[in-house]
Scaffold this motif. Structure first.
Motif, mmCIF file in Angstrom:
data_model
loop_
_atom_site.group_PDB
_atom_site.id
_atom_site.type_symbol
_atom_site.label_atom_id
_atom_site.label_comp_id
_atom_site.label_asym_id
_atom_site.label_seq_id
_atom_site.Cartn_x
_atom_site.Cartn_y
_atom_site.Cartn_z
ATOM 1 N N VAL A 6 42.424 35.826 44.519
ATOM 2 C CA VAL A 6 42.726 36.999 43.702
ATOM 3 C C VAL A 6 43.453 36.531 42.453
ATOM 4 C CG1 VAL A 6 43.873 39.242 43.612
ATOM 5 C CG2 VAL A 6 42.927 38.408 45.790
ATOM 6 N N GLU A 7 42.952 36.969 41.288
ATOM 7 C CA GLU A 7 43.570 36.620 40.011
ATOM 8 C C GLU A 7 43.937 37.898 39.266
ATOM 9 O OE1 GLU A 7 41.338 33.682 37.663
ATOM 10 O OE2 GLU A 7 39.990 33.597 39.383
ATOM 11 N N GLN A 8 45.041 37.860 38.591
ATOM 12 C CA GLN A 8 45.456 38.976 37.752
ATOM 13 C C GLN A 8 44.634 38.941 36.469
ATOM 14 O OE1 GLN A 8 49.697 39.746 37.324
ATOM 15 N NE2 GLN A 8 49.371 39.919 35.113
ATOM 16 N N LEU A 9 44.028 40.077 36.098
ATOM 17 C CA LEU A 9 43.219 40.148 34.877
ATOM 18 C C LEU A 9 43.956 40.819 33.728
ATOM 19 C CD1 LEU A 9 39.621 41.057 36.074
ATOM 20 C CD2 LEU A 9 40.517 38.840 35.399
ATOM 21 N N LEU A 22 45.126 45.152 37.116
ATOM 22 C CA LEU A 22 43.744 44.846 37.478
ATOM 23 C C LEU A 22 43.661 43.446 38.065
ATOM 24 C CD1 LEU A 22 40.841 45.971 37.343
ATOM 25 C CD2 LEU A 22 40.626 44.887 35.106
ATOM 26 N N GLN A 23 42.963 43.343 39.190
ATOM 27 C CA GLN A 23 42.795 42.050 39.863
ATOM 28 C C GLN A 23 41.316 41.726 40.039
ATOM 29 O OE1 GLN A 23 44.853 42.934 43.534
ATOM 30 N NE2 GLN A 23 46.731 41.980 42.806
ATOM 31 N N GLN A 24 40.969 40.455 39.848
ATOM 32 C CA GLN A 24 39.616 39.946 40.086
ATOM 33 C C GLN A 24 39.620 39.235 41.436
ATOM 34 O OE1 GLN A 24 36.783 39.973 38.014
ATOM 35 N NE2 GLN A 24 35.602 38.885 39.550
ATOM 36 N N HIS A 25 38.753 39.651 42.346
ATOM 37 C CA HIS A 25 38.631 39.038 43.665
ATOM 38 C C HIS A 25 37.388 38.158 43.697
ATOM 39 C CE1 HIS A 25 41.502 41.738 45.882
ATOM 40 N NE2 HIS A 25 41.336 42.390 44.735
ATOM 41 N N THR A 26 37.531 36.979 44.235
ATOM 42 C CA THR A 26 36.416 36.071 44.471
ATOM 43 C C THR A 26 36.379 35.846 45.977
ATOM 44 O OG1 THR A 26 36.819 35.023 42.333
ATOM 45 C CG2 THR A 26 35.426 33.823 43.889
ATOM 46 N N LEU A 66 32.022 38.850 43.610
ATOM 47 C CA LEU A 66 33.072 39.153 42.632
ATOM 48 C C LEU A 66 33.256 40.662 42.553
ATOM 49 C CD1 LEU A 66 31.986 36.760 39.752
ATOM 50 C CD2 LEU A 66 33.794 36.400 41.428
ATOM 51 N N GLN A 88 36.553 43.854 41.498
ATOM 52 C CA GLN A 88 37.892 44.108 40.948
ATOM 53 C C GLN A 88 38.551 45.265 41.686
ATOM 54 O OE1 GLN A 88 37.095 44.772 36.809
ATOM 55 N NE2 GLN A 88 36.707 42.616 36.420
#
Length: 141
Positions: free
Chosen positions: A51-54, A60-64, A129, A131
């Motif tokens: 999980v990365e902060q966008l 907003l978080q981007q999930h991989t 991917l 969010q």
């Protein structure tokens, strides 16, 4: 409502349901062994999730998410060909409708034993991917 990653697993499983060869046998749980009489069948599971902060404000978080779709089959002859045909049919269903949030990363094969193996599995490892907002882990944006 389920965690967003569980929804992704369910969506992948739903894409595999129409496959005639598996007769709707698509499972999203790995808690029990599959009986040989129930093969071929798909098992769709979630692996690791980054999980990365966008957004700078943290909204907003981007999930991989790693998603594995594993098809288990039994064949007394041509097991490799059976597995390859099931994988080809699965890939066709999974990637038929663009745009697609899935990316195929690897295909792995495993036989139950060397020599006269009758049961094998082929795993389609994918990345999904999506969010979410940190305070709404069940909502895919």
């Amino acid at each position: 409502m389920a965690l967003a990653s569980a929804q992704v697993v369910d969506a992948v499983a739903a894409l595999l349901l129409p496959m005639g060869a598996t007769g709707g046998r698509v499972y999203t749980s790995r808690t029990w062994p599959l009986a040989e009489a129930s093969l071929p069948a798909w098992r769709v599971t979630a692996g690791g999730e980054r999980v990365e902060q966008l957004a700078l404000d943290g909204s907003l978080q981007q999930h991989t998410l790693q998603v594995d779709a594993t098809c288990i089959a039994r064949a007394t002859a041509d097991l490799d060909d059976t597995l390859h045909n099931l994988a080809a049919a699965g890939l066709t269903l999974l990637f038929a409708a663009p745009p697609n949030a899935l990316q195929l990363d690897a295909i792995e094969r495993e036989l139950s034993a060397e020599g006269e193996a009758a049961v094998g599995r082929i795993r389609l490892s994918m990345t999904a991917l999506f969010q979410t907002a940190p305070g709404a882990p069940e909502t895919i944006l």
